[in-house]
Design a protein around this motif. Structure first.
Motif, PDB file in Angstrom:
ATOM      1  N   THR A 204       0.840  -1.195   0.000  1.00  0.00           N
ATOM      2  CA  THR A 204       0.000   0.000   0.000  1.00  0.00           C
ATOM      3  C   THR A 204       0.878   1.248   0.000  1.00  0.00           C
ATOM      4  O   THR A 204       1.760   1.392   0.853  1.00  0.00           O
ATOM      5  CB  THR A 204      -0.916   0.039   1.235  1.00  0.00           C
ATOM      6  N   ILE A 205       0.617   2.126  -0.950  1.00  0.00           N
ATOM      7  CA  ILE A 205       1.357   3.382  -1.063  1.00  0.00           C
ATOM      8  C   ILE A 205       0.369   4.539  -0.926  1.00  0.00           C
ATOM      9  O   ILE A 205      -0.700   4.531  -1.554  1.00  0.00           O
ATOM     10  CB  ILE A 205       2.086   3.485  -2.417  1.00  0.00           C
ATOM     11  N   LEU A 206       0.704   5.524  -0.110  1.00  0.00           N
ATOM     12  CA  LEU A 206      -0.151   6.686   0.116  1.00  0.00           C
ATOM     13  C   LEU A 206       0.259   7.813  -0.817  1.00  0.00           C
ATOM     14  O   LEU A 206       1.420   8.246  -0.801  1.00  0.00           O
ATOM     15  CB  LEU A 206      -0.041   7.146   1.575  1.00  0.00           C
TER      16      LEU A 206
ATOM     17  N   SER B  92      -0.687  -1.241  -4.520  1.00  0.00           N
ATOM     18  CA  SER B  92      -2.045  -0.716  -4.420  1.00  0.00           C
ATOM     19  C   SER B  92      -1.943   0.721  -3.910  1.00  0.00           C
ATOM     20  O   SER B  92      -1.229   0.986  -2.938  1.00  0.00           O
ATOM     21  CB  SER B  92      -2.881  -1.556  -3.447  1.00  0.00           C
ATOM     22  N   ILE B  93      -2.654   1.622  -4.563  1.00  0.00           N
ATOM     23  CA  ILE B  93      -2.570   3.034  -4.209  1.00  0.00           C
ATOM     24  C   ILE B  93      -3.733   3.410  -3.300  1.00  0.00           C
ATOM     25  O   ILE B  93      -4.895   3.132  -3.605  1.00  0.00           O
ATOM     26  CB  ILE B  93      -2.587   3.926  -5.469  1.00  0.00           C
TER      27      ILE B  93
ATOM     28  N   THR C 113      -5.583  14.845   8.418  1.00  0.00           N
ATOM     29  CA  THR C 113      -6.806  14.068   8.621  1.00  0.00           C
ATOM     30  C   THR C 113      -6.884  12.936   7.614  1.00  0.00           C
ATOM     31  O   THR C 113      -7.177  11.781   7.961  1.00  0.00           O
ATOM     32  CB  THR C 113      -8.039  14.974   8.485  1.00  0.00           C
ATOM     33  N   ALA C 114      -6.573  13.260   6.359  1.00  0.00           N
ATOM     34  CA  ALA C 114      -6.589  12.240   5.310  1.00  0.00           C
ATOM     35  C   ALA C 114      -5.495  11.205   5.543  1.00  0.00           C
ATOM     36  O   ALA C 114      -5.706   9.992   5.332  1.00  0.00           O
ATOM     37  CB  ALA C 114      -6.413  12.894   3.945  1.00  0.00           C
TER      38      ALA C 114
ATOM     39  N   HIS D  84      -6.897   2.663   7.948  1.00  0.00           N
ATOM     40  CA  HIS D  84      -7.761   1.721   7.231  1.00  0.00           C
ATOM     41  C   HIS D  84      -7.047   0.980   6.096  1.00  0.00           C
ATOM     42  O   HIS D  84      -7.711   0.293   5.311  1.00  0.00           O
ATOM     43  CB  HIS D  84      -8.970   2.472   6.677  1.00  0.00           C
ATOM     44  N   SER D  85      -5.734   1.113   5.996  1.00  0.00           N
ATOM     45  CA  SER D  85      -5.001   0.426   4.929  1.00  0.00           C
ATOM     46  C   SER D  85      -4.580  -0.967   5.374  1.00  0.00           C
ATOM     47  O   SER D  85      -4.033  -1.148   6.461  1.00  0.00           O
ATOM     48  CB  SER D  85      -3.755   1.225   4.540  1.00  0.00           C
ATOM     49  N   VAL D  86      -4.841  -1.942   4.514  1.00  0.00           N
ATOM     50  CA  VAL D  86      -4.412  -3.326   4.738  1.00  0.00           C
ATOM     51  C   VAL D  86      -3.765  -3.810   3.438  1.00  0.00           C
ATOM     52  O   VAL D  86      -4.433  -3.858   2.402  1.00  0.00           O
ATOM     53  CB  VAL D  86      -5.592  -4.244   5.108  1.00  0.00           C
TER      54      VAL D  86
END
Length: 408
Positions: free
Chosen positions: A119-121, A140-141, A154-155, A162-164
């Motif tokens: 997972t990449i933010l 996954s973005i 906040t984001a 919530h990232s898995v």
């Protein structure tokens, strides 16, 4: 034989191509298009940099393979720039690498550190390579919505919670492309504190760090104590020295990340042509009057663009940095979306812009204008846009723009 290649399937249609196709057809039909679409500097590279390239290329020894991590002199020059500009002391051997533009460096680092499903933010909107470099690497973005009024932290907290699986890396880009947003050192301090706590790598893009219009220059994330434990930063000579076609950039910071990028690049390329690296060294070590002049030119263009479009009926926030203005679509045309609005602006006002949707779904209420036309043409564009905005039939949902004949 199937042509449904896995990585290609993960890339959406390139929306800029639609505008570019219409732009080419319009020009082929004889129209003079005023082009704010691509951030492609229109001014020549400073003469002393070109002279150094010419001098270097006349030495046959420079025609051989180069060094994939960059010649020592260039890496020392990059480290010297960081020391002068940010007060950051870098080891040219382990914390600096030259890249073929910042775009290549970011994409190759994504390949070096990403496992399928990571997972990449990534902020949204953002420059396409920030997300799609990792998409191509199998990640996954998780988008951080950066639309009007949304708080970054906040984001960030919500996405991390919530990232898995938990996020592997975060992209930050200030001054921002496309939004021109800037940040201060306190912002970076919070980012570093958060990412250290959650064990998240930081990839910072500062390609526009020298294109600022206030008295306080944009900071580097590496100024934050402890940032080099988790952060790497990408920069470019393209805009600072008007060298976009030379493809010269760099990455600096965390030794592990720089080492990973160095290793993967050793399999992929032998570095930029040595004379280009020598000229880039001269750019960083030489007189910097050209940078101040470049900054002054973009500021003057910005002021003309903002004032002339305001007079035309289009109010756009004045950017504090970068070579872009992030323009909200006028309210009565917002239902069109950024791609259709961009097409109509091109076909009926002879003005090309970049549709915001090309930078992510949260950019669809805006278009991006690059400051790559001179003041005379900016004023002409404003006159064309004023006439365009006054056309009442454009608000008719059944109205269809006249399309040029591509065969002309």
């Amino acid at each position: 034989m199937s042509t449904e290649f896995h990585r290609i399937r993960r890339l959406p249609p390139y929306v800029f191509a639609e505008v570019n196709k219409l732009k080419a057809a319009a020009r082929a039909s004889g129209k003079d298009i005023i082009d704010f679409g691509m951030g492609n500097p229109d001014t020549p590279t400073p003469p002393h940099i070109v002279a150094k390239l010419v001098e270097a290329v006349q030495d046959p020894k420079t025609h051989r393979y180069s060094n994939s991590k960059g010649i020592p002199g260039l890496r020392k020059a990059i480290a010297g720039y960081y020391d002068r500009r940010f007060g950051v002391d870098l080891d040219p051997e382990t914390e600096v690498i030259a890249t073929l533009g910042s775009k290549e460096g970011l994409a190759n680092l994504a390949n070096a550190i990403t496992s399928p499903g990571d997972t990449i933010l990534v902020p949204n909107p953002s420059y396409p390579i920030h997300a799609f470099g990792f998409v191509l690497a199998g990640a996954s973005i998780r988008h951080l919505p950066m639309h009007d009024g949304m708080d970054f932290f906040t984001a960030l907290e919500r996405a991390t919670k919530h990232s898995v699986p938990p996020p592997t890396a975060l992209i930050v880009n200030y001054p921002s492309n496309p939004t021109a947003e800037v940040c201060d050192l306190a912002f970076y301090e919070r980012v570093v504190d958060f990412c250290r706590k959650h064990k998240i790598w930081i990839l910072s893009d500062v390609a526009y760090s020298e294109l600022y219009f206030d008295d306080v220059p944009p900071p580097s994330i590496l100024e934050v104590p402890g940032a080099r434990d988790i952060a790497v930063e990408f920069g470019s000579l393209s805009k600072t020295y008007s060298m976009p076609g030379w493809r010269m950039g760099y990455a600096v910071g965390n030794k592990e990340l720089i080492g990973a990028l160095t290793r993967i690049k050793s399999y992929l390329d032998y570095g930029a042509f040595t004379p280009i690296q020598i000229a880039a060294t001269a750019a960083l070590n030489g007189p910097q009057d050209c940078v101040a002049e470049m900054r002054k030119m973009y500021k003057e263009r910005r002021d003309v663009l903002i004032s002339s479009l305001a007079a035309a009926g289009w109010d756009i926030p004045s950017p504090k940095a970068s070579m872009f203005a992030w323009a909200p679509i006028p309210e009565k045309f917002r239902h069109l979306g950024s791609l259709e609005f961009s097409k109509r602006l091109l076909l009926e006002a002879d003005v090309a812009v970049a549709p915001g949707i090309g930078f992510g779904e949260y950019g669809d209420t805006h278009v991006r204008l690059a400051l790559v036309e001179n003041q005379h043409r900016i004023r002409q564009a404003a006159r064309n846009i004023k006439a365009f905005l006054s056309k009442s039939n454009l608000t008719d949902p059944d109205y269809v723009s006249p399309m040029p004949n591509a065969a002309q």
